[in-house]
Design an enzyme around this catalytic site. Sequence first.
Site, PDB file in Angstrom:
ATOM      1  N   THR A 124       0.823  -1.212   0.000  1.00  0.00           N
ATOM      2  CA  THR A 124       0.000   0.000   0.000  1.00  0.00           C
ATOM      3  C   THR A 124       0.860   1.267   0.000  1.00  0.00           C
ATOM      4  OG1 THR A 124      -1.445   1.306   1.458  1.00  0.00           O
ATOM      5  CG2 THR A 124      -0.100  -0.337   2.523  1.00  0.00           C
ATOM      6  N   ASP A 125       0.335   2.325  -0.544  1.00  0.00           N
ATOM      7  CA  ASP A 125       1.057   3.611  -0.498  1.00  0.00           C
ATOM      8  C   ASP A 125       1.122   4.171   0.921  1.00  0.00           C
ATOM      9  OD1 ASP A 125      -1.590   4.479  -0.182  1.00  0.00           O
ATOM     10  OD2 ASP A 125      -1.552   5.899  -1.849  1.00  0.00           O
ATOM     11  N   GLU A 126       0.349   3.569   1.844  1.00  0.00           N
ATOM     12  CA  GLU A 126       0.342   4.102   3.215  1.00  0.00           C
ATOM     13  C   GLU A 126       1.664   3.867   3.930  1.00  0.00           C
ATOM     14  OE1 GLU A 126      -3.275   3.671   5.434  1.00  0.00           O
ATOM     15  OE2 GLU A 126      -4.455   3.490   3.612  1.00  0.00           O
ATOM     16  N   TYR A 148      -1.665  -0.242  11.253  1.00  0.00           N
ATOM     17  CA  TYR A 148      -1.869  -0.921   9.965  1.00  0.00           C
ATOM     18  C   TYR A 148      -0.684  -0.696   9.039  1.00  0.00           C
ATOM     19  CZ  TYR A 148      -3.161  -1.190   5.061  1.00  0.00           C
ATOM     20  OH  TYR A 148      -3.135  -1.442   3.717  1.00  0.00           O
ATOM     21  N   LYS A 152       2.142  -3.305   7.459  1.00  0.00           N
ATOM     22  CA  LYS A 152       2.383  -3.529   6.022  1.00  0.00           C
ATOM     23  C   LYS A 152       3.842  -3.222   5.679  1.00  0.00           C
ATOM     24  CE  LYS A 152       0.012  -4.698   3.133  1.00  0.00           C
ATOM     25  NZ  LYS A 152      -0.251  -6.113   2.690  1.00  0.00           N
TER      26      LYS A 152
HETATM   27  P1  TYD Z   1     -10.303   4.522   4.367  1.00  0.00           P
HETATM   28  O1  TYD Z   1     -11.294   4.068   3.344  1.00  0.00           O
HETATM   29  O2  TYD Z   1     -10.402   3.951   5.755  1.00  0.00           O
HETATM   30  O3  TYD Z   1      -8.857   4.312   3.755  1.00  0.00           O
HETATM   31  P2  TYD Z   1      -7.400   4.759   4.330  1.00  0.00           P
HETATM   32  O4  TYD Z   1      -7.540   5.271   5.723  1.00  0.00           O
HETATM   33  O5  TYD Z   1      -6.680   3.486   4.280  1.00  0.00           O
HETATM   34  O6  TYD Z   1      -6.911   5.810   3.380  1.00  0.00           O
HETATM   35  O7  TYD Z   1     -10.395   6.095   4.514  1.00  0.00           O
HETATM   36  C1  TYD Z   1     -10.186   6.948   3.414  1.00  0.00           C
HETATM   37  C2  TYD Z   1     -10.227   8.353   3.944  1.00  0.00           C
HETATM   38  O8  TYD Z   1     -11.544   8.621   4.415  1.00  0.00           O
HETATM   39  C3  TYD Z   1      -9.305   8.584   5.136  1.00  0.00           C
HETATM   40  O9  TYD Z   1      -8.735   9.889   5.040  1.00  0.00           O
HETATM   41  C4  TYD Z   1     -10.217   8.490   6.328  1.00  0.00           C
HETATM   42  C5  TYD Z   1     -11.540   9.003   5.788  1.00  0.00           C
HETATM   43  N1  TYD Z   1     -12.740   8.416   6.430  1.00  0.00           N
HETATM   44  C6  TYD Z   1     -13.719   9.265   6.981  1.00  0.00           C
HETATM   45  O10 TYD Z   1     -13.605  10.510   6.939  1.00  0.00           O
HETATM   46  N2  TYD Z   1     -14.808   8.694   7.586  1.00  0.00           N
HETATM   47  C7  TYD Z   1     -14.977   7.346   7.666  1.00  0.00           C
HETATM   48  O11 TYD Z   1     -15.981   6.881   8.255  1.00  0.00           O
HETATM   49  C8  TYD Z   1     -13.980   6.481   7.074  1.00  0.00           C
HETATM   50  C9  TYD Z   1     -14.118   5.001   7.111  1.00  0.00           C
HETATM   51  C10 TYD Z   1     -12.885   7.075   6.468  1.00  0.00           C
END
Ligand code: TYD
Length: 339
Positions: A124-126, A148, A152
């Site tokens: 992942t890019d994270e 997380y 990774k």
């Molecule tokens: P997510 O889909 O959990 O992916 P990641 O954290 O791995 O990038 O979240 C995408 C973005 O959306 C992230 O900046 C967190 C935000 N988010 C919300 O604002 N509300 C939510 O309920 C969720 C699940 C994520």
Amino acid sequence: MRWLVTGGLGFIGSNFVRLVLRELPDVCVVNLDAMTYAGNPANLRDLESDPRYAFVRGDIADADAVREAIGSGVDAIVNFAAETHVDRSILDPEAFLRTDILGTHVLLEAVRERGIPRFLQVSTDEVYGDVAVGASREDAPLRPRSPYSASKAGGDMQTLAYFATYRAPVLVTRGSNTYGPYQYPEKLIPLFVTNLIDDEPVPVYGDGLQVRDWIHVEDHVRGILHVLQRGAIGEVYNLGGGNPRTNLEITEVLVEGCGRSMATHVRHVTDRAGHDRRYAIDTAKARALGWSPRIAFADGLRATIAWYRHHESWWRPLKSGDFLEYYKRQYGSRTEIAR
Ligand code: TYD
């Protein structure tokens, strides 16, 4: 050829299995999946009777299960099996270490012992962490900031260490935020779409100005296949969609696409702890290998909203039982904040 796909009942894994069986008639797939909350047999129900598909239930951190799935041998392992949700990793980090680090190690040991000719680690890019400006190349330092992404990164580093130490034939892909059919409704896009279909509010963390780069799952799995077939051993390839958007921009499209309004359905709530503000990756290396994403973001997002609208029987059972407990634990203590 026989390929072992781990985590093939998950979102990206199941889309990859479907792509391989559709496009590569000389490949058989063995799917090793632990069937955790996110591993859903319904994701591949249509392929269960395909003679080129076999399923083994098991955990990648369990060497016996991995041995059973490999059987008399495989030509490649593609590792999708992972705990993937940042918010869950903040509540319960341990499962992430077990699957994402120890599980990867168990697979790498099998690659070494059995002389398996290819191992692709789906990452992942994270792992690059928060990127304030510019875009991370594959050689950028890893600065993960959540349990997380730190797990990774641990898996990636073990994978690359096996190349340096044992010349294990490994590859790593680092995908950006992925969306599309069969994504478990805890992630931003499917959670928001399914809430909006149900006339429920959507919880935007903090100001909603965090930026993610979105890639359609079809483009992502084509990229993984491309790297598996053409990538140089020991190398890492970024797979990004090239669609940077703030969470609020995404939310607006989803709210409108579901016929709701921002004023009535959006709640700004307590931010995620350690929330990365921006991810951005440079994809020149994968593009030089001949891959590029094809699906325009507006089209992909519209089609994804339509998919969730037309597949209520797929997602509705997932948003019951344990999910409701999770939702309460995750969102119950978040308070609404002013923008
Ligand atoms: P997510 O889909 O959990 O992916 P990641 O954290 O791995 O990038 O979240 C995408 C973005 O959306 C992230 O900046 C967190 C935000 N988010 C919300 O604002 N509300 C939510 O309920 C969720 C699940 C994520």
